[in-house]
Design a protein around this motif. Structure first.
Motif, mmCIF file in Angstrom:
data_model
loop_
_atom_site.group_PDB
_atom_site.id
_atom_site.type_symbol
_atom_site.label_atom_id
_atom_site.label_comp_id
_atom_site.label_asym_id
_atom_site.label_seq_id
_atom_site.Cartn_x
_atom_site.Cartn_y
_atom_site.Cartn_z
ATOM 1 N N VAL A 71 0.850 -1.197 0.000
ATOM 2 C CA VAL A 71 0.000 0.000 0.000
ATOM 3 C C VAL A 71 0.887 1.249 0.000
ATOM 4 C CG1 VAL A 71 -1.790 1.315 1.190
ATOM 5 C CG2 VAL A 71 -1.814 -1.189 1.286
ATOM 6 N N VAL A 72 0.643 2.160 -0.937
ATOM 7 C CA VAL A 72 1.389 3.423 -0.990
ATOM 8 C C VAL A 72 0.409 4.577 -1.163
ATOM 9 C CG1 VAL A 72 2.936 4.833 -2.412
ATOM 10 C CG2 VAL A 72 3.576 2.493 -1.828
ATOM 11 N N ASP A 73 0.512 5.564 -0.282
ATOM 12 C CA ASP A 73 -0.322 6.770 -0.327
ATOM 13 C C ASP A 73 0.589 7.955 -0.649
ATOM 14 O OD1 ASP A 73 -1.887 8.990 0.106
ATOM 15 O OD2 ASP A 73 -2.127 8.670 2.268
ATOM 16 N N ILE A 74 0.372 8.596 -1.795
ATOM 17 C CA ILE A 74 1.196 9.745 -2.181
ATOM 18 C C ILE A 74 0.326 11.008 -2.319
ATOM 19 C CG2 ILE A 74 3.013 8.370 -3.253
ATOM 20 C CD1 ILE A 74 1.794 9.038 -5.989
ATOM 21 N N THR A 75 -0.692 11.109 -1.478
ATOM 22 C CA THR A 75 -1.527 12.317 -1.515
ATOM 23 C C THR A 75 -0.750 13.537 -1.013
ATOM 24 O OG1 THR A 75 -2.436 11.674 0.640
ATOM 25 C CG2 THR A 75 -3.727 11.118 -1.316
ATOM 26 N N GLU A 76 0.275 13.333 -0.191
ATOM 27 C CA GLU A 76 1.113 14.442 0.257
ATOM 28 C C GLU A 76 2.172 14.742 -0.789
ATOM 29 O OE1 GLU A 76 2.037 14.425 4.643
ATOM 30 O OE2 GLU A 76 1.382 12.351 4.422
ATOM 31 N N ASP A 77 2.443 16.037 -0.987
ATOM 32 C CA ASP A 77 3.313 16.473 -2.083
ATOM 33 C C ASP A 77 4.707 15.860 -2.008
ATOM 34 O OD1 ASP A 77 1.223 17.941 -3.006
ATOM 35 O OD2 ASP A 77 2.015 19.895 -2.389
ATOM 36 N N PHE A 78 5.313 15.792 -0.819
ATOM 37 C CA PHE A 78 6.696 15.309 -0.748
ATOM 38 C C PHE A 78 6.786 13.816 -1.093
ATOM 39 C CE2 PHE A 78 5.273 14.048 3.455
ATOM 40 C CZ PHE A 78 6.040 12.937 3.778
ATOM 41 N N LYS A 79 5.740 13.051 -0.777
ATOM 42 C CA LYS A 79 5.727 11.638 -1.145
ATOM 43 C C LYS A 79 5.526 11.483 -2.659
ATOM 44 C CE LYS A 79 3.953 9.945 3.284
ATOM 45 N NZ LYS A 79 2.845 9.239 3.967
ATOM 46 N N ARG A 80 4.607 12.305 -3.212
ATOM 47 C CA ARG A 80 4.393 12.272 -4.662
ATOM 48 C C ARG A 80 5.688 12.593 -5.397
ATOM 49 N NH1 ARG A 80 1.490 17.345 -6.714
ATOM 50 N NH2 ARG A 80 3.639 18.057 -6.421
ATOM 51 N N ASP A 81 6.390 13.637 -4.944
ATOM 52 C CA ASP A 81 7.616 14.051 -5.625
ATOM 53 C C ASP A 81 8.688 12.973 -5.552
ATOM 54 O OD1 ASP A 81 6.369 16.397 -6.221
ATOM 55 O OD2 ASP A 81 7.390 17.607 -4.708
ATOM 56 N N TRP A 82 8.768 12.257 -4.428
ATOM 57 C CA TRP A 82 9.762 11.180 -4.305
ATOM 58 C C TRP A 82 9.479 10.092 -5.335
ATOM 59 C CZ3 TRP A 82 10.049 5.983 -3.704
ATOM 60 C CH2 TRP A 82 11.289 5.436 -3.368
ATOM 61 N N VAL A 83 8.201 9.723 -5.472
ATOM 62 C CA VAL A 83 7.835 8.697 -6.451
ATOM 63 C C VAL A 83 8.132 9.173 -7.870
ATOM 64 C CG1 VAL A 83 5.883 7.464 -7.482
ATOM 65 C CG2 VAL A 83 6.121 7.571 -4.996
ATOM 66 N N LEU A 84 7.812 10.427 -8.176
ATOM 67 C CA LEU A 84 8.053 10.952 -9.524
ATOM 68 C C LEU A 84 9.546 10.976 -9.844
ATOM 69 C CD1 LEU A 84 5.517 13.940 -9.633
ATOM 70 C CD2 LEU A 84 5.335 11.748 -10.820
#
Length: 423
Positions: free
Chosen positions: A165-178
């Motif tokens: 399970v991965v939640d990237i609703t927070e910007d810093f998590k989204r940016d890490w994945v990108l």
């Protein structure tokens, strides 16, 4: 679309292989591959089989390799996979506010307004699906559908760290994945598009998210523009809760062996017509015309080649299996020519509408109400006791021209005579 929108993509892990393992717990740690029609090539692999077998690899070439590495091969069992998919999707739909079934093994869910930790909610969904169906799933959660796809990919790629399970609703998590995902892994970016983007210096998903959307639209298409905007966190794709009815329905199969006589070809056409009519009724449609075609193999230089189809105008808009079968087998007889070795037949239902949408004259013939009742009863019986329980006389039970599926598992959930037995 609301700025606080939240999507989840729930995707079954190695779905076909996982379905086989549900009823074969002895294979829980054994690599598995599933083969295409006629046991032609590998179309699905369990995670532990991927290092040894390529997707699409012909079975006859991989057979020795499979034996050497202890990999078990299964013929495709679409009845089992379809039923297991319905169970998984029904369970997910009962747990989320809204859902869109995207394919046989994945669906999007709208989690907008769900209270508490979304990661914990994803784990609860994952645990319940596994407990109730035996199918493991991954869950990706994000502000857009494209990001949810990427989060799901990350959940699977880093399974040991994410727990699926991965939640990237927070910007810093989204940016890490990108930053840590190559652009080729982005939903909708194919091989050719990847090459074009990499030539422009767009190599990672973050590069695409930061690219000028208008430039992408001018150079490529609005689809690529929307993908970039979605990666940047702007929702462009809504949840489609119901698929629109299909405009055409096709059923085609390769025969398990070459056919030279008309009788078995007519049986095959009748079988495919019955399946197409079943799909037609499932979406509540009727059709006004159909196309029936047959062909020989096209790649063997030693075989004579022949392919022909016939377009059939039906007397009235219908979903009647018996009428469609009669028309289809007559068309097959019309296009058949002796002296050839046939390898495939196809039935295509065309000009599909909902009942009442056709503009006929006042005295035009319509499908009788008795036929509607008969088809409803046919579907009810087959739905309860398994496909083919009730069928037209022209459809054989176990045809010798059927697909080669020598390693097919039992239809544990769709046939009463093949129920799972525990001793």
């Amino acid at each position: 679309m609301p700025s606080d929108q939240v999507f989840a993509l729930i995707d079954c892990n190695s779905f076909y292989a996982s379905c086989e393992r549900v009823f074969r717990p002895d294979l829980a740690k054994t690599p598995i591959v599933v083969l295409s029609n006629n046991d032609g090539c590998v179309i699905a692999r369990s995670y532990d089989a991927k290092p040894y077998v390529k997707m699409g690899e012909p079975y006859f070439q991989a057979k020795e390799k499979l034996r050497r590495h202890g990999i078990v091969a299964f013929s495709s069992n679409y009845a089992l996979y379809g039923d297991m998919s319905e169970r998984v999707m029904s369970l997910i739909e009962s747990m989320v506010p809204a859902a869109e079934v995207y394919s046989i093994d994945e669906c999007f869910a709208d989690l907008t307004g769900v209270q508490g930790s979304l990661t914990q909610f994803g784990r609860e969904v994952r645990a319940k699906v596994l407990r109730c169906t035996g199918i493991p799933v991954g869950v990706g959660i994000a502000r857009t559908k494209t990001l949810a796809k990427l989060a799901n990919h990350t959940a699977k790629r880093l399974q040991a760290h994410t727990g699926g399970v991965v939640d990237i609703t927070e910007d810093f998590k989204r940016d890490w994945v990108l930053r840590n995902t190559e652009v080729k892994e982005v939903w909708g970016i194919g091989r050719r598009m990847t090459a074009h983007l990499e030539a422009m210096g767009i190599r990672m998903a973050m590069d695409l998210a930061k690219a000028d959307p208008r430039m992408l639209r001018d150079k490529f298409s609005v689809v690529v523009e929307k993908t970039a905007r979605e990666l940047a966190g702007t929702p462009c794709l809504e949840l489609d809760e119901a698929d629109p009815p299909k405009q055409e329905i096709c059923c085609s199969r390769m025969f398990g062996k070459r056919l030279t006589e008309l009788a078995p070809i007519k049986q095959a056409v009748a079988t495919y017509t019955a399946r197409a009519a079943e799909k037609l009724r499932a979406q509540g449609s009727v059709c006004k015309r159909m196309r029936v075609s047959i062909r020989t193999g096209m790649f063997n230089p030693d075989e004579a080649k022949y392919a022909k189809g016939a377009l059939v105008e039906l007397p009235y808009p219908t979903n009647d299996t018996l009428l469609l079968t009669r028309a289809a087998t007559e068309a097959a007889a019309h296009v058949y020519r002796s002296g050839f070795r046939y390898s495939k037949a196809e039935v295509l239902l065309m000009d599909l509408r909902q009942p009442g949408e056709f503009s006929d004259d006042l005295f035009a013939v319509t499908q009788p109400a008795a036929c509607d009742r008969l088809m409803s009863m046919l579907d009810e019986i087959n739905g309860k006791y398994g496909r083919g329980t009730m069928r037209s006389a022209s459809v054989p039970d176990t045809p010798d021209w059927g697909m080669r599926r020598e390693m097919m598992s039992r239809s544990y959930t769709t046939r009463i005579d093949q129920l799972w037995r525990v001793s």
